[in-house]
Motif scaffolding. Sequence first.
Motif, mmCIF file in Angstrom:
data_model
loop_
_atom_site.group_PDB
_atom_site.id
_atom_site.type_symbol
_atom_site.label_atom_id
_atom_site.label_comp_id
_atom_site.label_asym_id
_atom_site.label_seq_id
_atom_site.Cartn_x
_atom_site.Cartn_y
_atom_site.Cartn_z
ATOM 1 N N ALA A 45 72.926 4.370 92.190
ATOM 2 C CA ALA A 45 73.066 5.808 92.452
ATOM 3 C C ALA A 45 71.756 6.484 92.850
ATOM 4 O O ALA A 45 71.747 7.388 93.678
ATOM 5 N N GLY A 46 70.661 6.033 92.265
ATOM 6 C CA GLY A 46 69.367 6.646 92.580
ATOM 7 C C GLY A 46 68.846 6.304 93.961
ATOM 8 O O GLY A 46 68.026 7.015 94.527
ATOM 9 N N MET A 47 69.314 5.190 94.491
ATOM 10 C CA MET A 47 68.907 4.703 95.807
ATOM 11 C C MET A 47 67.390 4.523 95.931
ATOM 12 O O MET A 47 66.833 4.541 97.020
ATOM 13 N N CYS A 48 66.713 4.343 94.819
ATOM 14 C CA CYS A 48 65.253 4.195 94.813
ATOM 15 C C CYS A 48 64.806 2.917 95.519
ATOM 16 O O CYS A 48 63.743 2.877 96.135
ATOM 17 N N TYR A 49 65.645 1.871 95.398
ATOM 18 C CA TYR A 49 65.312 0.566 95.972
ATOM 19 C C TYR A 49 65.074 0.617 97.476
ATOM 20 O O TYR A 49 64.387 -0.227 98.027
ATOM 21 N N SER A 50 65.633 1.613 98.142
ATOM 22 C CA SER A 50 65.494 1.656 99.598
ATOM 23 C C SER A 50 64.056 1.966 100.019
ATOM 24 O O SER A 50 63.667 1.632 101.130
ATOM 25 N N ALA A 102 67.425 15.777 95.036
ATOM 26 C CA ALA A 102 68.817 16.231 94.922
ATOM 27 C C ALA A 102 69.619 15.245 94.072
ATOM 28 O O ALA A 102 70.521 15.638 93.336
ATOM 29 N N ILE A 103 69.277 13.977 94.152
ATOM 30 C CA ILE A 103 69.954 12.947 93.361
ATOM 31 C C ILE A 103 69.407 12.933 91.933
ATOM 32 O O ILE A 103 70.170 12.971 90.970
ATOM 33 N N THR A 104 68.092 12.871 91.788
ATOM 34 C CA THR A 104 67.507 12.707 90.456
ATOM 35 C C THR A 104 67.693 13.940 89.568
ATOM 36 O O THR A 104 67.799 13.813 88.354
ATOM 37 N N LYS A 105 67.761 15.116 90.166
ATOM 38 C CA LYS A 105 67.964 16.324 89.358
ATOM 39 C C LYS A 105 69.356 16.378 88.731
ATOM 40 O O LYS A 105 69.571 17.076 87.751
ATOM 41 N N LYS A 106 70.301 15.627 89.282
ATOM 42 C CA LYS A 106 71.655 15.577 88.728
ATOM 43 C C LYS A 106 71.770 14.577 87.586
ATOM 44 O O LYS A 106 72.767 14.545 86.889
ATOM 45 N N MET A 107 70.751 13.758 87.406
ATOM 46 C CA MET A 107 70.775 12.737 86.355
ATOM 47 C C MET A 107 70.383 13.354 85.020
ATOM 48 O O MET A 107 69.612 14.310 84.968
ATOM 49 N N SER A 108 70.901 12.757 83.968
ATOM 50 C CA SER A 108 70.563 13.211 82.618
ATOM 51 C C SER A 108 69.157 12.749 82.254
ATOM 52 O O SER A 108 68.597 11.847 82.891
ATOM 53 N N ASP A 109 68.609 13.349 81.207
ATOM 54 C CA ASP A 109 67.290 12.923 80.718
ATOM 55 C C ASP A 109 67.322 11.448 80.314
ATOM 56 O O ASP A 109 66.373 10.717 80.545
#
Length: 124
Positions: A45-50, A102-109
Amino acid sequence: MKKLFFLFLFSTIVSCGKKESESFNKTETKEETPIELGEKLFNGAGMCYSCHKPEQKIIGPSIVEIAKIYKDNNANIVDFLKEKADPIVDPTQYEVMKTNFAITKKMSDEELKAIELFMYSFLK
């Protein structure tokens, strides 16, 4: 009458069989560790790997470089991912990274902390 009896018998067997197979196939699910959750979010979901690879700079700095710099500076990756802290690794890439907030701000702590722990797991 025989047809009705066989139909009733068949439906009873089939319905009982489903109940047995459902309970038989249930397996206990292994609870995820925070690092496993972080890896799943980082690569999913974070798509950080890209943009971030473990030991190689692609678009953004490597995971190892990020983790080392944040650890050495006693900084908080979670705050950065919430856009509450300035970039300290490679400020020139900040504009590219901003789109991911926009993605990471939707994630919980808890999810963001899991990503942070996953990244720190690359330090030796």
